[in-house]
Design a protein around this motif. Sequence first.
Motif, short mmCIF file in Angstrom:
data_model
loop_
_atom_site.label_atom_id
_atom_site.label_comp_id
_atom_site.label_asym_id
_atom_site.label_seq_id
_atom_site.Cartn_x
_atom_site.Cartn_y
_atom_site.Cartn_z
N LEU A 1 38.14 -15.11 -43.23
CA LEU A 1 36.87 -14.36 -43.10
C LEU A 1 36.61 -13.23 -42.41
CD1 LEU A 1 35.30 -17.97 -42.19
CD2 LEU A 1 35.17 -17.11 -44.79
N VAL B 1 31.89 -22.48 -41.04
CA VAL B 1 33.13 -22.09 -40.43
C VAL B 1 34.09 -23.11 -39.74
CG1 VAL B 1 33.88 -20.32 -39.22
CG2 VAL B 1 32.52 -19.64 -40.41
N LEU C 1 42.53 -19.69 -44.23
CA LEU C 1 41.22 -18.78 -44.50
C LEU C 1 40.64 -18.04 -43.79
CD1 LEU C 1 38.13 -19.08 -46.45
CD2 LEU C 1 37.34 -20.57 -45.29
N LEU D 1 41.75 -26.96 -42.17
CA LEU D 1 42.31 -25.51 -42.69
C LEU D 1 42.65 -24.56 -41.14
CD1 LEU D 1 40.72 -26.37 -45.02
CD2 LEU D 1 40.28 -24.11 -45.41
N ALA E 1 35.21 -26.19 -42.00
CA ALA E 1 36.63 -25.71 -42.55
C ALA E 1 37.55 -25.76 -41.39
CB ALA E 1 36.43 -24.24 -42.69
N ARG E 2 37.78 -25.30 -40.12
CA ARG E 2 38.45 -25.75 -39.46
C ARG E 2 38.37 -27.44 -38.90
NH1 ARG E 2 36.11 -25.16 -34.09
NH2 ARG E 2 35.39 -26.89 -34.93
N ILE F 1 33.03 -20.21 -49.06
CA ILE F 1 33.74 -21.46 -48.24
C ILE F 1 34.82 -22.54 -49.25
CG2 ILE F 1 33.65 -22.80 -45.65
CD1 ILE F 1 31.91 -20.19 -44.70
N THR G 1 41.24 -15.35 -49.64
CA THR G 1 40.34 -13.95 -47.99
C THR G 1 39.15 -14.34 -48.99
OG1 THR G 1 42.40 -13.47 -47.26
CG2 THR G 1 40.24 -12.22 -47.15
N ILE H 1 40.70 -21.95 -34.89
CA ILE H 1 40.03 -20.71 -35.61
C ILE H 1 40.06 -19.96 -34.79
CG2 ILE H 1 37.59 -19.24 -35.54
CD1 ILE H 1 36.32 -22.09 -36.14
N VAL I 1 42.09 -20.86 -39.19
CA VAL I 1 40.38 -19.99 -40.13
C VAL I 1 40.80 -18.53 -39.03
CG1 VAL I 1 38.53 -19.29 -40.09
CG2 VAL I 1 39.25 -21.87 -40.75
N LEU J 1 38.56 -16.34 -37.63
CA LEU J 1 37.29 -14.75 -38.28
C LEU J 1 36.85 -13.61 -37.69
CD1 LEU J 1 34.12 -15.40 -38.50
CD2 LEU J 1 34.46 -16.40 -36.14
#
Length: 259
Positions: free
Chosen positions: A163, A182, A161, A190, A185-186, A150, A82, A31, A192, A194
């Motif tokens: 955010l 979040v 991704l 993915l 997702a990591r 998400i 996005t 992230i 990410v 943020l």
Amino acid sequence: MTLLELNEVGKAYGAVRALEGVSLTVEQGRISCVLGDNGAGKSTLIKIIAGLHQHDEGSYAIAGEQVRLSSPRQALDRGIATVYQDLAVVPLMPVWRNFFLGAELGRFRLDVPRMRRITQEALEKMGIDLHDVDQPIGTLSGGQRQCVAIARAVHFGAKALILDEPTAALGVKQSGVVLKYVAAARDAGLGVVLITHNPHHAYLVGDHFTLLKRGRMAGSHPRSEINLERLTTEMAGGSDLAELSHELGRTDPKEHPPT
């Protein structure tokens, strides 16, 4: 594995320079937090990554390939999803319709049972407890809607991704729920990005922190090299705070103890 890499990117709108010399690396399973106040250039950076605007300077690479995206569809086709702050949902439509919005199943008629089932399974896979995917998405809390967005990105094969301020309008409890997903997702592999103005939220989940100020880089730190106190100070602008404190006649009581 590096998914996205922006190097010395700049963007101008006429005589206004919105970004100058900004670099960002997004890696799989990590992230990257981008922090800055209003006007720092965060929105412009998102738009370049997402294909809404093209950069004027520097380079933008996806999986090592230099690109100049001309539309959000090109970004999506390359695995960049996005999620904007306003979410762009249809409040009166059920959760499953919003989940498949623009990607409905069925050639001549909608395969509603299948879309309902997939939506429920995708949410459960992310650990999102939502009992009724037929309820209008507008009845969900802001945090729940962010979590659905998400989960949608993960389901449709996003590799990166982005955010946009996902916790900006949320309370403490809902913010915690969103940050949990979040991180999920990591953990799903993915990369990410943020975007936030809240260093506390960033530090809870972030692996790397990029600070923007007036369109320029104000700092770039891996988690191992910065703590929350220093991140907060850099985000707020230590010298700016000192100057403001002096102008207001306020000083640190430790520096001038009462006599």
